[in-house]
Design an enzyme around this catalytic site. Structure first.
Site, PDB file in Angstrom:
ATOM      1  CB  SER A   9      -0.532   0.248   1.238  1.00 53.35           C
ATOM      2  OG  SER A   9      -0.100  -0.116   2.429  1.00 53.35           O
ATOM      3  CB  THR A  18      -0.282   7.342   2.486  1.00 52.94           C
ATOM      4  OG1 THR A  18      -0.880   7.859   3.325  1.00 52.94           O
ATOM      5  CG2 THR A  18       1.071   7.603   1.502  1.00 52.94           C
ATOM      6  CE1 TYR A  37       6.754   8.024  11.399  1.00 60.57           C
ATOM      7  CE2 TYR A  37       6.454  10.666  11.274  1.00 60.57           C
ATOM      8  CZ  TYR A  37       6.875   9.349  10.209  1.00 60.57           C
ATOM      9  OH  TYR A  37       6.335   9.353   9.164  1.00 60.57           O
TER      10      TYR A  37
END
Length: 256
Positions: free
Chosen positions: A15, A197, A162
């Site tokens: 993906s 995305t 992150y």
């Protein structure tokens, strides 16, 4: 390196950025092995590309699982020439909760494990496999492309884990490029900005519009195929090595 006829490992290839990379590489004549955990999506992408793509269920943090994917690539296509690390997670969490109490370490460990350690695992095993390839006229045997993020440089509130993971990936680039020069393997990193995305599909329209306002020009979200085109250019351009390229339309993230 001419991508035609070469074999690429693409993590997270079922993906988003990974899938766009798989499809673009196949269009340029490459063979691809997808390393992912989404069996349904991975098999569907592979089936759509015919015999040029093989899906292998792979946890990128697992050394044995990655070794198996490398073996599949070599057995089916003859070599591993390219590796693109797109697998990652970005779930936010602050260091302290609303009452000032620290959160447990579980979230931080998970993000670092998948994003940074997983990228290192694939990078190390890909380089190990590439060193036996026949070199081209520049002595090049392989190319590794990692995925950082603009959060590596201006992480927002709630992105401590992150940003740390992506900053680690950016910092990993130069020392490994220097080390792998002996093997004839280049190492590059792409730091995307706001790319459309599937992660963005679940966001409210107002949130997406707010992110777009941080983009300078063109004033829109990036497209996964733009990442894939940059990855292909890096492979083609032998003088790109040891660097992190921002792909963000001049966006700079605000604190929150």
């Amino acid at each position: 390196m001419d991508i035609k006829g070469k074999t690429a490992l693409v993590t997270g290839g079922a993906s988003g950025l990974g899938r766009a990379t798989v499809e673009h590489f196949v269009s340029l004549g490459a063979n691809v092995v997808i390393l992912d955990l989404n069996d349904e999506a991975g098999a569907a992408v592979a089936a759509a590309q015919g015999g040029k793509v093989t899906y292998v269920n792979t946890n990128v943090t697992d050394e044995v699982a990655v070794a198996n994917a490398v073996a599949v690539a070599k057995d089916k296509y003859g070599s591993v020439d390219i590796a693109v690390n797109c697998a990652g997670i970005g779930t936010p969490q602050k260091v302290l909760d609303r009452d000032g109490n620290r959160y447990p370490m579980d979230h931080f460990k998970k993000v670092i494990s998948i994003n940074l350690i997983g990228s290192y695992n694939v990078l190390a095993q890909a380089a190990e496999a590439m060193q036996t390839n026949e070199p081209n006229e520049d002595g090049e045997r392989g190319v590794i492309i990692n995925t950082a993020s603009v959060a590596a440089f201006e992480g927002q509130i709630g992105q401590a884990a992150y940003a740390a993971s992506k900053g680690g990936i950016a910092a990993l680039t130069l020392p490994t490029a220097r080390e792998f020069s002996r093997q004839g393997v280049r190492v590059m990193t792409i730091a995307p900005g706001f790319i459309h995305t599937p992660l963005f599909d679940g966001l409210p329209e107002a949130a997406v519009d707010s992110l777009k306002q941080q983009v300078v020009f063109p004033k829109r979200l990036g497209k996964p195929h733009e990442y894939a085109k940059l990855a292909a250019h890096i492979i083609d351009n032998a003088y790109l090595n040891g660097e992190t390229i921002r792909m963000d339309a001049a966006a700079r993230m605000a604190p929150k």
